[in-house]
Design a protein around this motif. Structure first.
Motif, PDB file in Angstrom:
ATOM      1  N   UNK A 196      45.831  39.057  43.589  1.00 31.35           N
ATOM      2  CA  UNK A 196      45.163  38.820  44.391  1.00 31.35           C
ATOM      3  C   UNK A 196      46.024  39.876  45.770  1.00 31.35           C
ATOM      4  N   UNK A 197      47.312  39.665  46.552  1.00 35.55           N
ATOM      5  CA  UNK A 197      47.504  39.643  47.328  1.00 35.55           C
ATOM      6  C   UNK A 197      47.988  41.270  47.492  1.00 35.55           C
ATOM      7  N   UNK A 198      48.694  42.143  45.933  1.00 40.67           N
ATOM      8  CA  UNK A 198      48.467  43.213  46.179  1.00 40.67           C
ATOM      9  C   UNK A 198      47.339  43.918  46.306  1.00 40.67           C
ATOM     10  N   UNK A 199      46.235  43.109  45.738  1.00 40.63           N
ATOM     11  CA  UNK A 199      45.320  44.492  45.661  1.00 40.63           C
ATOM     12  C   UNK A 199      44.371  44.348  47.053  1.00 40.63           C
ATOM     13  N   UNK A 200      45.251  43.770  47.512  1.00 42.00           N
ATOM     14  CA  UNK A 200      44.398  43.497  49.434  1.00 42.00           C
ATOM     15  C   UNK A 200      45.353  44.274  50.026  1.00 42.00           C
ATOM     16  N   UNK A 201      46.765  44.136  50.020  1.00 46.13           N
ATOM     17  CA  UNK A 201      47.446  44.576  51.719  1.00 46.13           C
ATOM     18  C   UNK A 201      47.585  45.999  50.770  1.00 46.13           C
ATOM     19  N   UNK A 202      47.933  46.526  49.298  1.00 43.06           N
ATOM     20  CA  UNK A 202      47.939  47.908  49.257  1.00 43.06           C
ATOM     21  C   UNK A 202      46.856  48.877  48.679  1.00 43.06           C
ATOM     22  N   UNK A 203      45.808  47.809  48.585  1.00 43.06           N
ATOM     23  CA  UNK A 203      44.870  48.854  47.556  1.00 43.06           C
ATOM     24  C   UNK A 203      45.245  49.156  46.096  1.00 43.06           C
ATOM     25  N   UNK A 204      45.966  48.299  45.162  1.00 42.93           N
ATOM     26  CA  UNK A 204      46.550  49.081  44.032  1.00 42.93           C
ATOM     27  C   UNK A 204      45.744  47.929  42.929  1.00 42.93           C
ATOM     28  N   UNK A 205      44.846  49.206  42.290  1.00 43.28           N
ATOM     29  CA  UNK A 205      44.284  48.585  41.679  1.00 43.28           C
ATOM     30  C   UNK A 205      45.068  47.706  40.187  1.00 43.28           C
ATOM     31  N   UNK A 206      44.341  46.916  39.752  1.00 37.16           N
ATOM     32  CA  UNK A 206      45.161  45.572  39.057  1.00 37.16           C
ATOM     33  C   UNK A 206      44.076  45.473  38.182  1.00 37.16           C
ATOM     34  N   UNK A 207      43.495  45.983  37.126  1.00 40.51           N
ATOM     35  CA  UNK A 207      42.622  45.960  36.029  1.00 40.51           C
ATOM     36  C   UNK A 207      43.676  46.601  35.055  1.00 40.51           C
TER      37      UNK A 207
END
Length: 301
Positions: free
Chosen positions: A65-76
């Protein structure tokens, strides 16, 4: 980019390829100043067994969740699950399924390179092909073309980062400093963004007036020069109190990056058969003033 600034919006020769690549948001991340001493002090508190920082207020960890919000990196998507030694058919399947290559091009590449490998010139060509097509579909309206544009952008993520790039980034965030020397490596942008968001007061920061809510949260703050003595940050960490720790920082960002159930996943992030990083979001906890433990529930963040 932080030092030289960004080109004007009218210079489409720069912005069109960036927007078409799907990597546009990363332009708004990065820090002009990163202090080795502070990162070293944090890494001294990192425990590989629990994948968490052990702090006076409890344990904290960097989550999907941190990565998803901090860098907008897809996590799916699925993690790589191939065997260490791949045959030609497995390599062709990965190239066509993940990189969007045609079966013919993939077989040509396999004949040129050894099985399981792809050359950088080929990756560059595949990336450029996806980028050109994504740009062509930029102003599209039909459902099919929107899906194709999304697919092309996702393929560019795979080309640039690899399917295992997420797990590698998370792992590197926990070991950005090799403690036996003065070498820095890994994703310092992710690491710094996490520290600035969650541990206010540990490092000098100020609001970035140019930041807007649709941009990655890692660009929310600007940094200034920190202290060069690692002991300074050790003392600050020893004196850390729960009042200056922010467990929930993305509530105002959910409209841009909605919560995804995958962030509650607990277990190993894999690259093939290799265990890369143990993702344990439940390790994030805080010691209340009463002495009891209260666990941060990311589902309500």
């Amino acid at each position: 980019m932080k030092e030289f600034g960004k080109p004007e919006a009218s210079l489409r020769w720069f912005w069109e390829p960036v927007e078409g690549s799907g990597l546009h948001d990363l332009i708004y991340t990065g820090y002009s100043t990163v202090t080795h001493a502070m990162i070293r002090a944090m890494c001294e508190r990192w425990h590989m067994e629990t994948s968490s920082f052990h702090l006076p207020v409890g344990e904290m960890t960097i989550t999907l969740d941190n990565m998803h919000n901090l860098l907008h990196i897809p996590i799916h998507g699925r993690m790589l699950d191939h065997d260490e030694a791949m045959d030609q058919e497995c390599a062709i399947d990965l190239m066509t399924r993940l990189l969007g290559m045609s079966d013919v091009d993939a077989r040509v590449e396999i004949r040129t390179e050894s099985a399981g490998h792809i050359s950088y010139p080929t990756l560059k060509r595949v990336y450029e092909d996806h980028m050109i097509e994504a740009r062509r579909l930029e102003d599209t309206q039909t459902r099919e073309e929107l899906q194709e544009r999304s697919r092309r952008r996702q393929c560019n993520w795979e080309v640039v980062m690899g399917r295992d790039g997420l797990s590698v980034l998370v792992r590197l965030s926990g070991c950005s400093v090799i403690l036996n020397n003065r070498t820095m490596a890994g994703s310092t942008i992710l690491f710094m963004g996490w520290i600035l968001e969650h541990l206010s007061g540990l490092y000098p920061r100020k609001k970035n007036k140019e930041w807007t809510p649709e941009r990655p949260c890692a660009g929310r703050w600007l940094t200034s020069r920190g202290h060069i003595d690692v002991h300074h940050y050790r003392v600050l960490l020893d004196r850390l109190e729960v009042d200056v720790v922010r467990f929930f920082t993305y509530g105002d960002h959910r409209e841009i990056r909605p919560f995804q159930l995958i962030v509650t996943y607990s277990g190993w992030l894999m690259c093939g058969k290799e265990r890369v990083y143990r993702h344990l979001p439940e390790q994030t906890s805080v010691i209340c003033h009463s002495g009891a433990y209260a666990f941060a529930d990311h589902r309500i963040a």
